[in-house]
Scaffold this motif. Structure first.
Motif, PDB file in Angstrom:
ATOM      1  N   LEU A   1     102.857  87.683   8.696  1.00  0.00           N
ATOM      2  CA  LEU A   1     102.665  88.854   9.560  1.00  0.00           C
ATOM      3  C   LEU A   1     103.770  88.709  10.959  1.00  0.00           C
ATOM      4  O   LEU A   1     103.944  87.620  11.771  1.00  0.00           O
ATOM      5  CB  LEU A   1     101.453  89.439   9.830  1.00  0.00           C
ATOM      6  N   ASP A   2     104.206  89.952  11.292  1.00  0.00           N
ATOM      7  CA  ASP A   2     105.005  90.370  12.582  1.00  0.00           C
ATOM      8  C   ASP A   2     104.306  90.063  13.730  1.00  0.00           C
ATOM      9  O   ASP A   2     104.864  89.844  14.724  1.00  0.00           O
ATOM     10  CB  ASP A   2     105.549  91.710  12.488  1.00  0.00           C
ATOM     11  N   ASP A   3     103.009  89.643  13.672  1.00  0.00           N
ATOM     12  CA  ASP A   3     102.145  89.767  15.016  1.00  0.00           C
ATOM     13  C   ASP A   3     101.932  88.357  15.157  1.00  0.00           C
ATOM     14  O   ASP A   3     101.095  87.623  15.992  1.00  0.00           O
ATOM     15  CB  ASP A   3     100.977  90.130  14.833  1.00  0.00           C
ATOM     16  N   ARG A   4     102.975  87.344  14.451  1.00  0.00           N
ATOM     17  CA  ARG A   4     102.937  85.940  14.645  1.00  0.00           C
ATOM     18  C   ARG A   4     101.746  84.932  14.028  1.00  0.00           C
ATOM     19  O   ARG A   4     101.369  84.048  14.501  1.00  0.00           O
ATOM     20  CB  ARG A   4     102.983  85.434  16.226  1.00  0.00           C
ATOM     21  N   THR A   5     101.118  85.708  13.067  1.00  0.00           N
ATOM     22  CA  THR A   5      99.849  85.280  12.420  1.00  0.00           C
ATOM     23  C   THR A   5     100.196  84.749  10.900  1.00  0.00           C
ATOM     24  O   THR A   5     101.085  85.575  10.204  1.00  0.00           O
ATOM     25  CB  THR A   5      98.681  86.024  12.554  1.00  0.00           C
ATOM     26  N   LEU A   6      99.615  83.793  10.445  1.00  0.00           N
ATOM     27  CA  LEU A   6      99.415  83.412   9.132  1.00  0.00           C
ATOM     28  C   LEU A   6      98.090  83.680   8.881  1.00  0.00           C
ATOM     29  O   LEU A   6      97.059  83.417   9.408  1.00  0.00           O
ATOM     30  CB  LEU A   6      99.693  81.882   8.907  1.00  0.00           C
ATOM     31  N   ARG A   7      97.909  84.622   7.542  1.00  0.00           N
ATOM     32  CA  ARG A   7      96.403  84.878   7.288  1.00  0.00           C
ATOM     33  C   ARG A   7      96.304  84.733   5.902  1.00  0.00           C
ATOM     34  O   ARG A   7      97.112  84.783   4.939  1.00  0.00           O
ATOM     35  CB  ARG A   7      96.229  86.327   7.565  1.00  0.00           C
ATOM     36  N   VAL A   8      94.936  84.051   5.428  1.00  0.00           N
ATOM     37  CA  VAL A   8      94.732  84.033   4.181  1.00  0.00           C
ATOM     38  C   VAL A   8      93.464  84.888   3.826  1.00  0.00           C
ATOM     39  O   VAL A   8      92.428  85.143   4.630  1.00  0.00           O
ATOM     40  CB  VAL A   8      93.935  82.361   4.046  1.00  0.00           C
ATOM     41  N   TRP A   9      93.907  86.021   2.894  1.00  0.00           N
ATOM     42  CA  TRP A   9      92.821  87.024   2.700  1.00  0.00           C
ATOM     43  C   TRP A   9      92.219  86.555   1.518  1.00  0.00           C
ATOM     44  O   TRP A   9      92.716  86.270   0.225  1.00  0.00           O
ATOM     45  CB  TRP A   9      93.480  88.178   2.297  1.00  0.00           C
ATOM     46  N   LEU A  10      90.848  86.713   1.208  1.00  0.00           N
ATOM     47  CA  LEU A  10      89.895  86.379  -0.022  1.00  0.00           C
ATOM     48  C   LEU A  10      89.275  87.738  -0.365  1.00  0.00           C
ATOM     49  O   LEU A  10      88.626  88.371   0.780  1.00  0.00           O
ATOM     50  CB  LEU A  10      89.173  85.229   0.465  1.00  0.00           C
ATOM     51  N   ARG A  11      88.832  87.884  -1.374  1.00  0.00           N
ATOM     52  CA  ARG A  11      87.988  88.925  -1.928  1.00  0.00           C
ATOM     53  C   ARG A  11      86.590  88.622  -1.694  1.00  0.00           C
ATOM     54  O   ARG A  11      86.003  87.542  -2.236  1.00  0.00           O
ATOM     55  CB  ARG A  11      88.441  89.474  -3.495  1.00  0.00           C
ATOM     56  N   ARG A  12      85.795  89.380  -1.094  1.00  0.00           N
ATOM     57  CA  ARG A  12      84.471  89.217  -0.893  1.00  0.00           C
ATOM     58  C   ARG A  12      83.580  89.943  -1.959  1.00  0.00           C
ATOM     59  O   ARG A  12      84.128  90.440  -2.713  1.00  0.00           O
ATOM     60  CB  ARG A  12      84.109  89.651   0.653  1.00  0.00           C
ATOM     61  N   GLN A  13      82.255  89.713  -1.799  1.00  0.00           N
ATOM     62  CA  GLN A  13      81.408  90.430  -2.823  1.00  0.00           C
ATOM     63  C   GLN A  13      81.374  92.019  -2.968  1.00  0.00           C
ATOM     64  O   GLN A  13      81.178  92.575  -4.116  1.00  0.00           O
ATOM     65  CB  GLN A  13      80.030  89.854  -2.451  1.00  0.00           C
ATOM     66  N   THR A  14      81.949  92.661  -1.766  1.00  0.00           N
ATOM     67  CA  THR A  14      81.944  93.906  -1.867  1.00  0.00           C
ATOM     68  C   THR A  14      83.032  94.242  -2.496  1.00  0.00           C
ATOM     69  O   THR A  14      83.521  95.493  -2.959  1.00  0.00           O
ATOM     70  CB  THR A  14      82.151  94.585  -0.482  1.00  0.00           C
ATOM     71  N   GLY A  15      84.048  93.558  -2.984  1.00  0.00           N
ATOM     72  CA  GLY A  15      85.206  93.821  -3.684  1.00  0.00           C
ATOM     73  C   GLY A  15      86.522  94.102  -2.809  1.00  0.00           C
ATOM     74  O   GLY A  15      87.649  94.232  -3.290  1.00  0.00           O
ATOM     75  N   LYS A  16      86.261  94.095  -1.341  1.00  0.00           N
ATOM     76  CA  LYS A  16      87.261  94.081  -0.558  1.00  0.00           C
ATOM     77  C   LYS A  16      87.912  92.803  -0.261  1.00  0.00           C
ATOM     78  O   LYS A  16      87.182  91.711  -0.277  1.00  0.00           O
ATOM     79  CB  LYS A  16      86.684  94.909   0.688  1.00  0.00           C
ATOM     80  N   TYR A  17      88.940  92.791   0.419  1.00  0.00           N
ATOM     81  CA  TYR A  17      89.830  91.434   0.813  1.00  0.00           C
ATOM     82  C   TYR A  17      89.520  91.451   2.452  1.00  0.00           C
ATOM     83  O   TYR A  17      89.889  92.373   3.146  1.00  0.00           O
ATOM     84  CB  TYR A  17      91.179  91.399   0.597  1.00  0.00           C
ATOM     85  N   TRP A  18      88.993  90.290   2.816  1.00  0.00           N
ATOM     86  CA  TRP A  18      89.032  90.060   4.556  1.00  0.00           C
ATOM     87  C   TRP A  18      89.672  88.653   4.717  1.00  0.00           C
ATOM     88  O   TRP A  18      89.628  87.689   3.950  1.00  0.00           O
ATOM     89  CB  TRP A  18      87.583  90.034   4.702  1.00  0.00           C
ATOM     90  N   PRO A  19      90.248  88.630   5.887  1.00  0.00           N
ATOM     91  CA  PRO A  19      90.785  87.241   6.292  1.00  0.00           C
ATOM     92  C   PRO A  19      89.916  86.186   6.370  1.00  0.00           C
ATOM     93  O   PRO A  19      88.850  86.274   7.159  1.00  0.00           O
ATOM     94  CB  PRO A  19      91.689  87.577   7.560  1.00  0.00           C
ATOM     95  N   SER A  20      90.282  85.226   5.772  1.00  0.00           N
ATOM     96  CA  SER A  20      89.140  83.920   5.895  1.00  0.00           C
ATOM     97  C   SER A  20      89.942  82.861   7.234  1.00  0.00           C
ATOM     98  O   SER A  20      89.322  81.989   7.574  1.00  0.00           O
ATOM     99  CB  SER A  20      88.900  83.057   4.576  1.00  0.00           C
ATOM    100  N   VAL A  21      91.216  83.161   7.284  1.00  0.00           N
ATOM    101  CA  VAL A  21      92.063  82.375   8.304  1.00  0.00           C
ATOM    102  C   VAL A  21      93.074  83.394   8.963  1.00  0.00           C
ATOM    103  O   VAL A  21      93.427  83.922   8.285  1.00  0.00           O
ATOM    104  CB  VAL A  21      92.796  81.408   7.490  1.00  0.00           C
TER     105      VAL A  21
END
Length: 694
Positions: free
Chosen positions: A43-63
């Motif tokens: 991402l442009d904000d200088r971050t590396l992110r790992v997105w995992l799908r949660r039990q709700t079906g939505k994706y949230w960053p784990s890293v």
């Protein structure tokens, strides 16, 4: 988005949205994970992110790992969980990703570039890292942990222009680098990690941002800003290049499904191309040059001598895409697609070639689908048949395959439709929920129901069953196009039976959805199936066949003519009649059925007895017995088809709590996709199902 991939030519189904991630900053690169339902993003904000799908079906960053500058290019080797990340500063970082994807650990930082990294490639077989940056430089690093000073480049090569993409034939240590001018540099990497140049591959006229090597066929795929894909067969004795043309914007992604022999391409305008590669195509014809038309011999505008001799104004030069000859416009009036030459869109063909052109030479081979968003990157995983696209609106979308199903309806008639399965369906039978949907008066499932179903499945995590009525569309039943509301009502119950058996769950929470004619059906179904139905959504419903008939003079005339054979006359009459006495009604029907959804399976006729059945159909009588099933009724304020007044009157006088009325702008057909009230009605319906089915 992602394609639903099936085997065989012409059998690829439309991409279906599975999920999406809204990111608040610019996305430079992203990759799909194979072992987990997740995504890596730069991402442009200088971050590396790992997105995992949660039990709700939505994706949230784990890293969320912050770097010294913006990450610009990613390469992830999943078997050893090694992540390589090129940055805007010119540095390349190597990370180890934890088994649970909740942590990434910096392993090494590679030096050698001063400005933005454009592409990275990692070879596990040779423990090599290749990087290209904006300073026209290609570097090679050793990634073996036991090597001293591995953070410094072992080899370097100066390119003629900026390197944009990298791939490698690891068997013969041959590197391919696409540059910003359209050339593909062909380099041999020797045992000392020194680059030995071969003759570059020239064929593109725009920046080559996508390269892909298939080790099985030894084919190199390249995608460019010039909208073309070129397949380079480097194993052929003379080398063969086949050009694939079908996109109208620059290529932003190429993937290959080697199990199904399908090439997937994505262009910046959001169009997905699926190309079967088990079909033998001919090499792209070389264009010939001449001073005169090679058919009529008329001079081109630069041929001054012939223009003077023939006393003729010079003509513009064109080329026949089949034979490659230089021709004038008059001698090449025909336009045809030539899929066997790689042209999936219509092209100019000369008069001589059209005489010998066979029908099988114009049959389309590739399939194209519109993701309806500008796209900057695409990635695909063949094991899951899931594709990811990054939109220009900073949205990451993932897709799934819609499944074709069939089941027995009333009188053992086979009904066919689609089953949408949520990506994160619960394993607990007590928490499963589903929605049954079908269309209204003569409507087919292809006429806008897909957009509703995708929203309910993806955003609500519901199973969704959509099917065609008996005698319509893909469903069986005779006589064809016989509209029998009572059979259609019974088939809702058969659809619920199918869901219960398919999911092996008799306790599944089921909601039903209907529109127009089926919007009245759901009242009757709800009354009959109180034990199984948890909630109902009815939009622009039919309230009274008798009242609606009063607004249809042509139908009244037919009803009067058939008094001697009520319910028996199976002769056909038009559904949409532009000569209808009520032109507002006729124009609305015509726009929906003919202009908007010009579906090949929809035919503009129905049996005459359909009107007799319609005239006796009074679904409003079931409303008083619906409670305690929650009912959402969506009514259009200017509905002249099923009458706004009738709908509101029935809601206020017949429906008991729990209930909700939603009034939307527009007429009867304003509630369908791409119309003014669609976004409102689909959100209201989704919220209703979530409230009472979850």
């Amino acid at each position: 988005m992602a394609a639903a991939i099936d085997e065989g030519v012409g059998k690829v189904r439309r991409p279906e949205l599975l999920n999406k991630i809204d990111v608040e900053v610019g996305i430079n690169d992203a990759l799909l994970l194979t072992s987990e339902d997740g995504i890596l993003t730069a991402l442009d904000d200088r971050t590396l992110r790992v997105w995992l799908r949660r039990q709700t079906g939505k994706y949230w960053p784990s890293v969320c790992h912050t770097l010294e500058s913006s990450p610009t290019a990613l390469y992830y080797y999943e078997p050893s969980r090694r992540l390589f990340c090129g940055c805007d500063s010119g540095l390349v970082h190597e990370f180890i990703v934890a088994d649970d994807f909740n942590k990434i650990t910096l392993e090494c930082t590679y030096f050698g570039h001063q400005i933005r990294i454009q592409a990275v490639y990692f070879s596990y077989r040779h423990e090599l890292l290749l990087t290209a940056c904006r300073e026209k430089k290609l570097n090679c690093y050793s990634t073996n942990p036991i090597d001293e000073n591995r953070q410094n480049a072992r080899g370097s090569y100066t390119l003629a222009s900026m390197g944009m993409s990298i791939t490698m034939d690891e068997t013969f240590r041959q590197c391919f680098i696409g540059d910003s001018t359209g050339n593909i540099h062909f380099l041999k990497l020797n045992a000392n990690n020194r680059f030995e140049p071969n003759k570059p591959l020239s064929g593109h006229t725009g920046s080559v941002q996508n390269l892909l090597w298939d080790p099985d066929t030894k084919w190199l795929y390249s995608g460019s800003f010039d909208t073309a894909v070129i397949v380079w067969d480097l194993a052929a004795p003379q080398g063969v290049a086949v050009e694939l043309n079908g996109h109208s914007d620059r290529l932003v992604g190429i993937s290959y499904d080697n199990l199904r022999k399908l090439l997937l391409t994505c262009s910046a305008d959001g169009h997905i191309g699926v190309w079967p590669m088990n079909v033998k195509r001919n090499e792209t014809t070389i264009w010939l040059e001449n001073d005169s038309c090679q058919i009529c011999r008329m001079p081109f505008f630069w041929n001054i001598r012939e223009m003077w001799t023939q006393k003729q104004i010079g003509l513009r030069q064109h080329h026949c895409r089949k034979c490659g000859r230089a021709v004038c416009d008059k001698c090449a009036q025909t336009r045809k697609a030539l899929p066997l030459l790689g042209y999936e869109t219509v092209q100019r063909i000369c008069d001589d070639c059209i005489k010998t052109l066979r029908n099988d030479e114009t049959v389309p081979l590739a399939s194209f689908y519109d993701l309806r968003q500008g796209t900057i990157k695409m990635d695909y995983r063949q094991g899951k048949k899931v594709m990811m696209s990054i939109g220009t609106d900073r949205t990451i979308k993932m897709n799934f395959r819609r499944e074709n199903i069939e089941f027995f309806g009333k009188d053992n008639v086979i009904l066919r439709g689609w089953l949408y399965c949520p990506s994160s369906s619960s394993s607990s039978s007590s928490s499963q929920s589903a929605i049954v949907m079908t269309h209204g008066f003569s409507g087919l499932k292809e006429m806008g129901l897909d957009e509703f179903a995708r929203t309910f499945c993806c955003d609500g995590n519901f199973y969704v069953l959509v099917y065609d009525h008996q005698t319509f569309g893909s469903s069986d039943g005779q006589p064809r196009h016989d509209i029998n509301p009572y059979s259609q009502i019974d088939d809702y119950s058969y659809a619920m039976n199918y869901l219960e058996n398919r999911l092996n769950n008799k306790n599944i929470s089921i909601g039903i959805w209907g529109t127009s004619y089926s919007g009245g059906h759901v009242f009757v179904v709800g009354k009959r199936e109180k034990r199984r139905i948890k909630c109902i959504v009815s939009q622009v419903p039919t309230i009274s066949g008798k009242n609606n008939l009063a607004r249809r003079p042509q139908w009244q005339k037919i009803l009067a003519e058939d008094q001697h054979c009520l319910y028996e006359n199976r002769e056909y009459i038009p559904i949409v009649n532009q000569a209808n006495e009520n032109m507002d009604l006729s124009n609305s029907f015509y726009h929906f059925f003919v202009d908007k959804y010009n579906c090949n399976e929809w035919i503009n006729h129905m049996t005459r007895r359909s009107i007799h059945l319609y005239s006796q159909y009074e679904p409003w009588k079931s409303l008083i017995d619906l409670s305690p099933i929650p009912l959402l009724m969506i009514v259009a304020k200017q509905d002249t088809i099923t009458s706004t007044e009738d709908q509101i009157d029935a809601y206020e006088k017949q429906v008991l709590e729990p209930k909700r009325l939603v009034l939307v702008d527009g007429g009867h057909f304003s509630v369908y996709p791409n119309e003014q009230s669609f976004e409102i009605v689909v959100k209201e319906a989704l919220d209703w199902f979530i409230k009472y089915l979850k």
